[in-house]
Design a protein around this motif. Structure first.
Motif, short mmCIF file in Angstrom:
data_model
loop_
_atom_site.label_atom_id
_atom_site.label_comp_id
_atom_site.label_asym_id
_atom_site.label_seq_id
_atom_site.Cartn_x
_atom_site.Cartn_y
_atom_site.Cartn_z
N LEU A 1 6.73 2.12 -104.38
CA LEU A 1 7.43 3.52 -104.55
C LEU A 1 7.14 4.13 -105.88
CD1 LEU A 1 9.88 5.15 -103.65
CD2 LEU A 1 11.39 3.66 -105.05
N ALA A 2 6.96 3.16 -106.88
CA ALA A 2 6.26 3.47 -108.15
C ALA A 2 4.78 4.11 -107.98
CB ALA A 2 6.48 2.73 -109.32
N ILE A 3 4.19 3.45 -107.29
CA ILE A 3 2.66 3.77 -107.08
C ILE A 3 2.63 5.03 -106.47
CG2 ILE A 3 0.55 3.47 -105.88
CD1 ILE A 3 1.14 0.31 -106.46
N VAL A 4 3.35 5.34 -105.36
CA VAL A 4 3.40 6.55 -104.60
C VAL A 4 3.97 7.87 -105.37
CG1 VAL A 4 4.47 7.74 -102.53
CG2 VAL A 4 3.53 5.57 -102.27
N LEU B 1 -3.80 4.17 -112.51
CA LEU B 1 -2.36 3.87 -112.17
C LEU B 1 -1.93 2.65 -112.45
CD1 LEU B 1 -2.54 5.43 -108.28
CD2 LEU B 1 -1.74 6.47 -110.21
N PHE B 2 -2.56 1.75 -112.26
CA PHE B 2 -2.24 0.30 -112.84
C PHE B 2 -1.78 0.48 -114.18
CE2 PHE B 2 -3.53 -3.72 -114.52
CZ PHE B 2 -2.41 -4.64 -113.83
N GLU B 3 -2.58 0.87 -115.15
CA GLU B 3 -2.30 0.95 -116.62
C GLU B 3 -1.18 1.73 -116.95
OE1 GLU B 3 -6.07 1.89 -118.66
OE2 GLU B 3 -6.86 -0.06 -117.90
N ARG B 4 -0.92 2.73 -116.15
CA ARG B 4 0.16 3.69 -116.48
C ARG B 4 1.45 2.91 -116.02
NH1 ARG B 4 -1.46 9.03 -113.34
NH2 ARG B 4 -3.72 9.26 -114.46
N LEU B 5 1.46 2.25 -114.88
CA LEU B 5 2.59 1.48 -114.32
C LEU B 5 2.90 0.28 -115.02
CD1 LEU B 5 2.06 2.68 -110.57
CD2 LEU B 5 3.70 3.52 -112.39
N ARG B 6 1.84 -0.59 -115.69
CA ARG B 6 2.13 -1.91 -116.12
C ARG B 6 3.25 -1.86 -117.00
NH1 ARG B 6 -2.77 -4.94 -118.19
NH2 ARG B 6 -3.68 -2.94 -118.22
N PRO B 7 3.51 -0.92 -118.06
CA PRO B 7 4.55 -1.13 -118.91
C PRO B 7 5.86 -1.11 -118.07
CG PRO B 7 3.16 0.65 -119.80
CD PRO B 7 2.76 0.24 -118.42
N ALA B 8 6.15 -0.38 -116.94
CA ALA B 8 7.25 -0.57 -116.31
C ALA B 8 7.71 -1.50 -115.16
CB ALA B 8 7.62 1.02 -115.65
N LEU B 9 6.42 -1.92 -114.83
CA LEU B 9 6.20 -3.15 -114.01
C LEU B 9 5.30 -4.22 -114.42
CD1 LEU B 9 6.16 -0.65 -110.93
CD2 LEU B 9 8.01 -1.99 -111.46
N PRO B 10 5.74 -5.00 -115.18
CA PRO B 10 4.90 -5.84 -116.06
C PRO B 10 4.36 -7.07 -115.18
CG PRO B 10 6.84 -6.22 -117.03
CD PRO B 10 6.98 -4.91 -115.95
N ARG C 1 -1.30 10.76 -119.67
CA ARG C 1 -1.26 9.69 -118.79
C ARG C 1 -1.95 8.46 -118.93
NH1 ARG C 1 1.49 10.91 -114.08
NH2 ARG C 1 2.61 12.77 -114.15
N GLY C 2 -3.01 8.58 -119.32
CA GLY C 2 -3.89 7.22 -118.87
C GLY C 2 -5.05 6.92 -119.74
N ALA C 3 -5.44 5.88 -119.73
CA ALA C 3 -6.70 5.39 -120.41
C ALA C 3 -7.82 5.64 -119.83
CB ALA C 3 -6.58 3.89 -120.40
#
Length: 179
Positions: free
Chosen positions: A17-20, A35-44, A158-160
């Protein structure tokens, strides 16, 4: 895009859901690593394999497409309508460019195949893509000095820097688990 994911039969886990949501909200055609780096803080606890496998499942279901527009990692595009791309040679920014549909006379005559394909009789065209290469506005102004400047210069916030991992290499991560 979420409705299409549900309709395709893909299970909607919190990670998917977060990825989509992140992919659908990003017009820059992010890489799996971004996408992984952006979402990692919320989904470690989410792994890179989960992100890549989710993107692969979305692409297999026809809900996004993996693009190899320049050297480096594939970028993922959730826009499944016919369109072209503009790619910045310096920072790698990718933007959608609307394309004009074929005119009514071309549709009636069946002249959808470009003239150069006459040399490949029997070739069935699946898609026609046009890539415009050059410099984005920020690069043309010379405001980029480092790899991480892409997000700052384009207001993505957003990203690195993008990953250099190619999809074939990332597929090896699939064996380690994930989605």
């Amino acid at each position: 895009m979420l409705a299409c994911v549900r309709a395709s039969g893909l299970k909607l886990t919190p990670q998917r859901l977060a990825i989509v949501r992140e992919l659908a909200a990003d017009p820059t055609h992010p890489t799996a690593q971004e996408l992984f780096e952006r979402l990692r803080p919320a989904l470690p606890t989410m792994s890179f394999a989960t992100v890549y496998n989710t993107l692969d499942a979305l692409a297999s279901a026809g809900l996004c497409v993996a693009l190899s527009l320049s050297p480096g990692a594939s970028r993922f595009d959730p826009n499944m309508a016919a369109h072209h791309h503009a790619v910045c040679d310096r920072c790698g920014l990718v933007r959608d460019v609307p394309c004009e549909p074929p005119g009514p006379s071309a549709e009636r005559s069946g002249a959808m195949v470009p003239a150069p394909l006459a040399a490949a009789p029997g070739f069935e065209v699946r898609a026609v893509e046009r890539i415009y290469r050059g410099l984005c506005a920020a690069c043309a102004k010379g405001s980029h000095g480092d790899e991480g400047a892409r997000a700052r210069a384009h207001g993505a916030g957003r990203g690195a820097a993008s990953s250099r991992l190619r999809p074939a290499e990332a597929r090896g991560a699939r064996r380690s688990g994930g989605v």
